[in-house]
Design a protein around this motif. Structure first.
Motif, short mmCIF file in Angstrom:
data_model
loop_
_atom_site.label_atom_id
_atom_site.label_comp_id
_atom_site.label_asym_id
_atom_site.label_seq_id
_atom_site.Cartn_x
_atom_site.Cartn_y
_atom_site.Cartn_z
N ALA A 85 6.93 -3.35 -11.59
CA ALA A 85 6.81 -1.97 -12.08
C ALA A 85 8.17 -1.46 -12.55
O ALA A 85 8.27 -0.82 -13.61
CB ALA A 85 6.27 -1.07 -10.97
N GLY A 86 9.23 -1.77 -11.79
CA GLY A 86 10.57 -1.35 -12.19
C GLY A 86 11.02 -2.00 -13.49
O GLY A 86 11.61 -1.34 -14.35
N GLU A 87 10.71 -3.27 -13.64
CA GLU A 87 11.12 -3.98 -14.85
C GLU A 87 10.36 -3.48 -16.08
O GLU A 87 10.92 -3.36 -17.17
CB GLU A 87 10.91 -5.48 -14.66
CG GLU A 87 11.89 -6.09 -13.64
CD GLU A 87 11.57 -7.53 -13.30
OE1 GLU A 87 10.46 -7.98 -13.65
OE2 GLU A 87 12.41 -8.20 -12.67
N ILE A 133 11.48 2.18 -21.52
CA ILE A 133 12.54 3.12 -21.91
C ILE A 133 13.45 2.48 -22.96
O ILE A 133 13.80 3.11 -23.97
CB ILE A 133 13.37 3.56 -20.70
CG1 ILE A 133 12.49 4.29 -19.67
CG2 ILE A 133 14.53 4.44 -21.14
CD1 ILE A 133 11.87 5.57 -20.18
N LYS A 134 13.79 1.23 -22.74
CA LYS A 134 14.71 0.56 -23.67
C LYS A 134 14.08 0.36 -25.05
O LYS A 134 14.75 0.48 -26.08
CB LYS A 134 15.15 -0.78 -23.09
CG LYS A 134 16.25 -1.46 -23.90
CD LYS A 134 16.75 -2.72 -23.23
CE LYS A 134 17.82 -3.38 -24.08
NZ LYS A 134 18.31 -4.64 -23.48
N THR A 135 12.80 0.03 -25.08
CA THR A 135 12.12 -0.22 -26.36
C THR A 135 11.48 1.05 -26.92
O THR A 135 10.85 1.00 -27.97
CB THR A 135 11.03 -1.30 -26.20
OG1 THR A 135 10.06 -0.86 -25.24
CG2 THR A 135 11.65 -2.62 -25.74
N ARG A 136 11.60 2.16 -26.18
CA ARG A 136 11.06 3.45 -26.60
C ARG A 136 9.54 3.41 -26.75
O ARG A 136 8.97 4.05 -27.61
CB ARG A 136 11.72 3.92 -27.90
CG ARG A 136 13.24 3.98 -27.85
CD ARG A 136 13.83 4.40 -29.18
NE ARG A 136 13.37 5.74 -29.54
CZ ARG A 136 13.42 6.21 -30.80
NH1 ARG A 136 13.87 5.46 -31.79
NH2 ARG A 136 12.98 7.44 -31.05
N ASN A 137 8.91 2.64 -25.88
CA ASN A 137 7.46 2.42 -25.96
C ASN A 137 6.74 3.39 -25.01
O ASN A 137 6.57 3.12 -23.82
CB ASN A 137 7.16 0.96 -25.59
CG ASN A 137 5.71 0.59 -25.87
OD1 ASN A 137 4.82 1.42 -25.79
ND2 ASN A 137 5.50 -0.66 -26.21
N GLY A 138 6.29 4.51 -25.55
CA GLY A 138 5.61 5.50 -24.74
C GLY A 138 4.26 5.06 -24.23
O GLY A 138 3.82 5.47 -23.16
N SER A 189 21.25 -0.96 -22.57
CA SER A 189 21.01 -1.88 -21.44
C SER A 189 20.47 -1.10 -20.26
O SER A 189 20.78 0.08 -20.07
CB SER A 189 22.30 -2.60 -21.05
OG SER A 189 23.25 -1.68 -20.51
N MET A 190 19.61 -1.77 -19.48
CA MET A 190 19.07 -1.18 -18.25
C MET A 190 18.96 -2.28 -17.21
O MET A 190 18.54 -3.40 -17.51
CB MET A 190 17.68 -0.56 -18.49
CG MET A 190 17.68 0.64 -19.41
SD MET A 190 16.10 1.53 -19.42
CE MET A 190 16.19 2.43 -17.87
#
Length: 213
Positions: A102-104, A110-115, A152-153
């Motif tokens: 779930a965290g990954e 968020i990084k790919t901006r995939n809502g 990066s995240m």
């Protein structure tokens, strides 16, 4: 030949309407996507049951009609309904099976901006609230900003709150055309629901808050 085919199709539809009317215990209303279709023509009376006539037979012929005995109604399996079912199945397939997953997936969204991905892994009770707080490009499921963007995240730490709840501290960096910014931090809470783990909360932290935790 074409007119003959339409005649057969029309006959099938009329036969279906008559059969439904004979077996229904109350007036039957055809509906599409859960909404009753309003009549544009005069009401017909068949065996003392009043049914709404549909704007045109072609609208019925082009759709798949299913009779639900328990609902005493007709449901048209429209393209919109098919899309909803497809999205529900995709969300179930994406549901994380561990807290770490779930965290990954959160980091990926968020990084790919995939809502759409973020929406799928959120607890349904907070979906609308959290999506409303995100910056969403109008008319799309793209979240966040084009600049600065998340470069990066990574999950910095993991804390087990109880048997079904885990808290993560996520560290991320932002980038612009002139350089990098950060680190910044997010506190992420995930909880187990049956066989899946969903995000029940997340908040963006100030650097001092993250260091103190």
């Amino acid at each position: 030949m074409k007119k003959y085919g339409y005649g057969i199709a029309t006959g099938i539809v009329i036969g279906l309407v008559v059969a439904i009317t004979l077996f229904a215990s109350r007036p039957t209303r055809p509906s599409a996507d859960g909404n009753v279709i309003r009549a544009c023509n005069a009401l017909e009376k068949l065996n003392s049951h009043v049914i709404d006539s549909v704007k045109s037979l072609s609208e019925i012929i082009e759709e798949k009609i299913v009779w639900f005995v328990n609902r005493q109604g007709v449901l048209m399996d429209t393209e919109r309904e098919a899309q909803r079912i497809r999205l529900d199945l995709l969300e179930k397939a994406l549901a994380p099976h561990s807290a770490k997953e779930a965290g990954e997936l959160f980091n990926t969204s968020i990084k790919t901006r995939n809502g759409a991905l973020l929406y799928a892994i959120l607890d349904p009770q907070i979906r609308d609230q959290k999506m409303a707080s995100e910056v969403v490009e109008e008319g799309s499921w793209v979240i966040g900003l084009s600049s600065p963007w998340v470069s990066s995240m990574v999950i910095d730490s993991e804390k087990q709150l109880d048997d079904s709840t885990t808290e993560f501290l996520v560290r991320y960096h932002m980038s612009t055309s002139t350089g990098g910014e950060g680190p910044y931090f997010i506190k992420l809470t995930v909880k187990k629901f049956d066989d899946n783990w969903l995000i029940t909360d997340y908040e963006y932290l100030e650097n001092g808050e993250a260091a103190a935790s």
